[in-house]
Design an enzyme around this catalytic site. Structure first.
Site, PDB file in Angstrom:
ATOM      1  N   PRO A   2      -4.325  -5.883  -2.248  1.00  0.00           N
ATOM      2  CG  PRO A   2      -6.546  -6.369  -1.733  1.00  0.00           C
ATOM      3  CD  PRO A   2      -5.187  -6.264  -1.136  1.00  0.00           C
ATOM      4  CD  GLU A   3      -0.827  -1.189  -5.485  1.00  0.00           C
ATOM      5  OE1 GLU A   3      -1.049  -0.130  -6.091  1.00  0.00           O
ATOM      6  OE2 GLU A   3       0.311  -1.546  -5.155  1.00  0.00           O
TER       7      GLU A   3
END
Ligand SMILES: [Zn+2]
Length: 277
Positions: A2-3
C-alpha cells in the site's frame, strides 16, 4: 504494497464504517500484531468509542473518546475488513474488534496481514500527532505541507533525488511506484543529485507526484498486490496508467525508447534513459 493513495482509501473506508462505534471484545491474534513499544495492550482500548480516523504518510490512527489513540500501519500487506460477526475468518486475521452502536449491527473489524509487517499499537497524542508518527514529515496532501521550504531543503542536499523523495522525514507518502512515475513526469533521472536540480524542476516533481497520487486516489488507490483490499473488501486494483513502474522493456509513451530498470537500494528504479537524463 500500500502507498499513500491506498492508505488514504482505507482511511476513508474506516471513517465511513467505524466512526461512532465502540470497540468491544478486542482480540490480538498474532504475537507480532502489536508493536513492541505499544503504550498498553490493544485490548486495553475495549469500550472506547471511535471519534475520528486520521493519517500522516502511511500511518493511520483511530481517534477515541480518551487521550490514547489506536495506531495502525498496513506494512506490506495489511488490510482492514468490516465483516458480519461470525462470518468465517479470512486467512491471516491478526486482530479483531467487535463494533457496537450505530446503524449496522453485528459487525466486526478485522485486521488481516499475511506478511506481518503491519502492526497496531496504543499511542498518545502530542499536538494532535501520535508519538509514533512524530518523525514523519507532512505529506503532499497535508494542509501543513510547506512546499517552498521542502524545495529549499532538497536543494541543499547531496543525496540522489529518488532517495530524498522516499525519505519520510523530508516529505512523506511517496513510495517506490509514485517516485518512479513522478520522476518520469518531471523528466528527472532518479540518480540526479538534489542540489544540482533547479527549484523549478523540484517544484515540478512534487506537483507531478501530487497529481499522480490524486488520480490514483480517485480510482481507489493503485496496487499491484492482490493482497491489497480496501476496508469494504473491494479490491483497490489500479486504474491509473503507469508510465514506467513495472514497464521495463516497453516503449516510453513520450519518446518511444525502451524503459530501463536499474537496481536501487534493494528495490528498482524504472525510467526512460532518453527523457530522464
Ligand atoms: Zn522517453
Amino acid at each position: 504494497m500500500p502507498e499513500l493513495p491506498e492508505v488514504e482509501t482505507v482511511r476513508r473506508g474506516l471513517e465511513r464504517w467505524v466512526i461512532g462505534k465502540k470497540l468491544k471484545n478486542i482480540q490480538a491474534l498474532h504475537p507480532r500484531v502489536e508493536r513492541p513499544d505499544s503504550w498498553a495492550p490493544i485490548t486495553s482500548l475495549e469500550g472506547a468509542k471511535v471519534t475520528g480516523i486520521s493519517r500522516r504518510g502511511k500511518f493511520l490512527w483511530f481517534e477515541l473518546d480518551r487521550p490514547q489513540v489506536l495506531m495502525a500501519h498496513l506494512g506490506m500487506s495489511g488490510q482492514f475488513l468490516v465483516q458480519p460477526i461470525g462470518k468465517v475468518d479470512e486467512r491471516h486475521v491478526r486482530a479483531r474488534f467487535t463494533l457496537a452502536g450505530g446503524l449496522q449491527k453485528n459487525r466486526e473489524l478485522r485486521f488481516i496481514d499475511q506478511r506481518t509487517f503491519g502492526w497496531l499499537a496504543v499511542d498518545n497524542l502530542t499536538d494532535g500527532i501520535p508519538s509514533m508518527a512524530a518523525h514523519i514529515a507532512p505529506d503532499l496532501f497535508d494542509p501543513n505541507f510547506d512546499q517552498a521550504s521542502i524545495v529549499a531543503n532538497l536543494r541543499n542536499r547531496k543525496s540522489k533525488i529518488k532517495s530524498a523523495i522516499l525519505d519520510q522525514q523530508i516529505l512523506s507518502g511517496i513510495g517506490n511506484i509514485y517516485a518512479d512515475e513522478s520522476l518520469w513526469a518531471a523528466k528527472i533521472h532518479p540518480e540526479r543529485i538534489c542540489g544540482d536540480l533547479s527549484a523549478k524542476k523540484i517544484n515540478l516533481l512534487i506537483d507531478s507526484a501530487r497529481e499522480i497520487m490524486a488520480r490514483a486516489l480517485e480510482s481507489g488507490g493503485t496496487s499491484f498486490d492482490d493482497l491489497y483490499i480496501n476496508v469494504n473488501g473491494e479490491s483497490g486494483y489500479f486504474e491509473v496508467q503507469l508510465e514506467v513502474y513495472g514497464c521495463e522493456g516497453e516503449p516510453c509513451s513520450r519518446c518511444g525508447r525502451l524503459i530501463k530498470r536499474i537496481s536501487f537500494a534493494n528495490r528498482s528504479s524504472h525510467f526512460c534513459p532518453y527523457c530522464q537524463k
